[in-house]
Write a protein that holds these residues in place. Structure first.
Motif, PDB file in Angstrom:
ATOM      1  N   VAL A  53     -28.038 -40.897 -75.924  1.00  0.00           N
ATOM      2  CA  VAL A  53     -26.703 -41.045 -76.538  1.00  0.00           C
ATOM      3  C   VAL A  53     -26.446 -42.508 -76.916  1.00  0.00           C
ATOM      4  O   VAL A  53     -26.002 -42.818 -78.025  1.00  0.00           O
ATOM      5  N   ALA A  54     -26.780 -43.405 -75.998  1.00  0.00           N
ATOM      6  CA  ALA A  54     -26.424 -44.825 -76.216  1.00  0.00           C
ATOM      7  C   ALA A  54     -27.181 -45.435 -77.389  1.00  0.00           C
ATOM      8  O   ALA A  54     -26.681 -46.345 -78.052  1.00  0.00           O
ATOM      9  N   LYS A  55     -28.382 -44.902 -77.661  1.00  0.00           N
ATOM     10  CA  LYS A  55     -29.191 -45.483 -78.763  1.00  0.00           C
ATOM     11  C   LYS A  55     -28.434 -45.435 -80.090  1.00  0.00           C
ATOM     12  O   LYS A  55     -28.614 -46.272 -80.971  1.00  0.00           O
ATOM     13  N   SER A  56     -27.553 -44.421 -80.227  1.00  0.00           N
ATOM     14  CA  SER A  56     -26.855 -44.234 -81.521  1.00  0.00           C
ATOM     15  C   SER A  56     -25.543 -45.014 -81.582  1.00  0.00           C
ATOM     16  O   SER A  56     -24.825 -44.951 -82.585  1.00  0.00           O
ATOM     17  N   LEU A  57     -25.204 -45.734 -80.523  1.00  0.00           N
ATOM     18  CA  LEU A  57     -23.890 -46.408 -80.500  1.00  0.00           C
ATOM     19  C   LEU A  57     -24.002 -47.831 -81.062  1.00  0.00           C
ATOM     20  O   LEU A  57     -24.881 -48.595 -80.675  1.00  0.00           O
ATOM     21  N   SER A  58     -23.060 -48.170 -81.925  1.00  0.00           N
ATOM     22  CA  SER A  58     -23.003 -49.541 -82.443  1.00  0.00           C
ATOM     23  C   SER A  58     -22.225 -50.394 -81.441  1.00  0.00           C
ATOM     24  O   SER A  58     -21.575 -49.863 -80.531  1.00  0.00           O
ATOM     25  N   ASP A  59     -22.238 -51.701 -81.647  1.00  0.00           N
ATOM     26  CA  ASP A  59     -21.447 -52.586 -80.787  1.00  0.00           C
ATOM     27  C   ASP A  59     -19.969 -52.201 -80.848  1.00  0.00           C
ATOM     28  O   ASP A  59     -19.279 -52.163 -79.825  1.00  0.00           O
ATOM     29  N   ALA A  60     -19.502 -51.879 -82.046  1.00  0.00           N
ATOM     30  CA  ALA A  60     -18.079 -51.506 -82.208  1.00  0.00           C
ATOM     31  C   ALA A  60     -17.787 -50.209 -81.457  1.00  0.00           C
ATOM     32  O   ALA A  60     -16.767 -50.093 -80.768  1.00  0.00           O
ATOM     33  N   ASP A  61     -18.694 -49.229 -81.591  1.00  0.00           N
ATOM     34  CA  ASP A  61     -18.512 -47.964 -80.853  1.00  0.00           C
ATOM     35  C   ASP A  61     -18.336 -48.250 -79.357  1.00  0.00           C
ATOM     36  O   ASP A  61     -17.448 -47.703 -78.697  1.00  0.00           O
ATOM     37  N   ILE A  62     -19.200 -49.134 -78.844  1.00  0.00           N
ATOM     38  CA  ILE A  62     -19.177 -49.431 -77.407  1.00  0.00           C
ATOM     39  C   ILE A  62     -17.838 -50.064 -77.019  1.00  0.00           C
ATOM     40  O   ILE A  62     -17.200 -49.655 -76.035  1.00  0.00           O
ATOM     41  N   GLU A  63     -17.401 -51.032 -77.802  1.00  0.00           N
ATOM     42  CA  GLU A  63     -16.116 -51.690 -77.487  1.00  0.00           C
ATOM     43  C   GLU A  63     -14.959 -50.691 -77.606  1.00  0.00           C
ATOM     44  O   GLU A  63     -14.038 -50.684 -76.772  1.00  0.00           O
ATOM     45  N   ASN A  64     -15.016 -49.821 -78.597  1.00  0.00           N
ATOM     46  CA  ASN A  64     -13.925 -48.849 -78.804  1.00  0.00           C
ATOM     47  C   ASN A  64     -13.889 -47.815 -77.680  1.00  0.00           C
ATOM     48  O   ASN A  64     -12.828 -47.480 -77.148  1.00  0.00           O
ATOM     49  N   LEU A  65     -15.074 -47.314 -77.287  1.00  0.00           N
ATOM     50  CA  LEU A  65     -15.139 -46.338 -76.182  1.00  0.00           C
ATOM     51  C   LEU A  65     -14.641 -46.989 -74.879  1.00  0.00           C
ATOM     52  O   LEU A  65     -13.884 -46.384 -74.113  1.00  0.00           O
ATOM     53  N   ALA A  66     -15.052 -48.240 -74.657  1.00  0.00           N
ATOM     54  CA  ALA A  66     -14.626 -48.949 -73.439  1.00  0.00           C
ATOM     55  C   ALA A  66     -13.104 -49.132 -73.449  1.00  0.00           C
ATOM     56  O   ALA A  66     -12.438 -48.943 -72.421  1.00  0.00           O
TER      57      ALA A  66
END
Lengths: 86, 86
Positions: free
Chosen positions: B60-73
């Motif tokens: 799952v994490a391989k498909s996440l962008s930096d923005a995705d990560i910050e937004n999910l967090a």
């Protein structure tokens, strides 16, 4: 399954980072309250065996026995957590 | 900091395992609700970079962008969680 009372006693050493009742007070530290006992035990074993690494936890976990792990998992997982309105 | 609304939209893909509002329904899966954004982002990056490994999350994490990560967090960390009487 673990012994919740024994876990509660053992958990005093966790409070510095993970807070009272498993609600962390430090930003980079996870809350443990209400996490599933299966997940908590698996993470403590992972830290103990070096499958998962963290500066503090890799050291802390080395000193934990299997019973400690089950008791800590029982204690933190049984802390009641409720999600507020989104 | 992340965009909570964008994170909420992205989080629909997390619900299968992590439940609605980040309260997991599967035993081995952690609750994400109320976890600190610093911790959540660090774990997603660790999964993406292979520093931390899990069968599902490593994929799952391989498909996440930096923005995705910050937004999910941002999204999961801002879900209000309260600890009940022990």
């Amino acid at each position: 399954a673990g012994d919740r009372a024994a876990g509660s006693a053992k958990a005093t050493q966790c409070q510095t980072c993970h807070g009272r009742q498993g609600m962390a007070t430090m930003p980079g530290v996870p809350n443990l309250a209400g996490q599933s006992d299966v997940y908590l035990a698996a993470q403590l074993r992972a830290f103990r065996e070096g499958v998962r690494n963290n500066e503090q936890m890799s050291i802390v976990a080395k000193s934990l026995s299997d019973a400690d792990i089950e008791n800590l998992a029982a204690y933190f997982s049984q802390i009641k957590v409720t999600v507020g309105a989104d």
